[in-house]
Motif scaffolding. Structure first.
Motif, short mmCIF file in Angstrom:
data_model
loop_
_atom_site.label_atom_id
_atom_site.label_comp_id
_atom_site.label_asym_id
_atom_site.label_seq_id
_atom_site.Cartn_x
_atom_site.Cartn_y
_atom_site.Cartn_z
N LYS A 33 13.11 4.90 -47.77
CA LYS A 33 12.03 4.04 -47.14
C LYS A 33 12.41 3.55 -45.44
O LYS A 33 11.76 3.70 -44.66
CB LYS A 33 11.45 3.05 -47.96
CG LYS A 33 10.48 3.41 -48.97
CD LYS A 33 10.14 2.19 -49.87
CE LYS A 33 9.47 2.40 -51.18
NZ LYS A 33 8.92 1.43 -51.89
N MET A 71 9.44 5.21 -43.69
CA MET A 71 8.36 5.44 -44.25
C MET A 71 8.27 4.35 -45.43
O MET A 71 8.42 4.62 -46.58
CB MET A 71 8.40 6.92 -45.06
CG MET A 71 8.62 8.00 -44.07
SD MET A 71 8.81 9.59 -44.83
CE MET A 71 7.29 9.74 -45.61
N PHE A 82 6.52 5.23 -48.82
CA PHE A 82 7.00 6.23 -49.47
C PHE A 82 7.30 5.73 -51.09
O PHE A 82 7.69 5.00 -51.41
CB PHE A 82 8.37 6.54 -48.95
CG PHE A 82 8.89 7.83 -49.77
CD1 PHE A 82 8.37 9.05 -49.94
CD2 PHE A 82 9.92 7.62 -50.54
CE1 PHE A 82 9.00 10.18 -50.56
CE2 PHE A 82 10.52 8.65 -51.43
CZ PHE A 82 9.90 9.90 -51.50
N ASN A 83 6.80 6.59 -52.14
CA ASN A 83 6.71 6.28 -53.41
C ASN A 83 7.17 7.45 -54.18
O ASN A 83 6.39 8.19 -55.01
CB ASN A 83 5.43 5.49 -53.93
CG ASN A 83 5.72 4.76 -55.09
OD1 ASN A 83 6.88 4.73 -55.68
ND2 ASN A 83 4.76 4.96 -55.85
N GLY A 84 8.12 8.31 -53.91
CA GLY A 84 8.50 9.35 -54.47
C GLY A 84 9.21 9.03 -55.91
O GLY A 84 9.39 8.24 -56.19
N LEU A 96 14.01 16.16 -48.52
CA LEU A 96 12.64 15.58 -48.23
C LEU A 96 12.21 15.75 -46.60
O LEU A 96 11.24 16.08 -46.53
CB LEU A 96 12.89 13.95 -48.58
CG LEU A 96 12.94 13.56 -49.92
CD1 LEU A 96 12.84 12.17 -50.04
CD2 LEU A 96 11.44 14.02 -50.48
N TYR A 104 8.97 17.93 -45.33
CA TYR A 104 8.21 17.54 -44.49
C TYR A 104 8.10 18.56 -43.20
O TYR A 104 6.90 18.90 -42.94
CB TYR A 104 8.56 16.22 -43.89
CG TYR A 104 7.80 15.59 -42.94
CD1 TYR A 104 6.71 15.02 -43.31
CD2 TYR A 104 8.05 15.73 -41.44
CE1 TYR A 104 5.74 14.40 -42.21
CE2 TYR A 104 7.46 15.21 -40.63
CZ TYR A 104 5.94 14.59 -40.93
OH TYR A 104 5.21 14.02 -40.12
#
Length: 53
Positions: free
Chosen positions: A11, A16, A19-21, A40, A44
């Motif tokens: 994050k 980000m 962000f909650n991956g 990642l 993107y």
């Protein structure tokens, strides 16, 4: 690093805050973290940025 530390670092470094991956709950080495981060960014660039253009 554990799962929570990896998500927090992603994050911050990717700027980000929302962000909650979903990542595996395990201990990550620095090398594994760098690979996850690169994956990642590549995702993107390949999928999200292409939709914007």
């Amino acid at each position: 690093m554990n799962q929570e530390e990896v998500l927090t670092r992603l994050k911050e470094e990717l700027e980000m805050p929302l962000f909650n991956g979903k990542i595996e709950d395990k201990e990550y080495s620095e090398e594994e973290y760098q690979q996850l981060k690169a994956d990642l960014v590549r995702y993107y660039d390949d999928y999200v940025r292409n939709v914007e253009n």
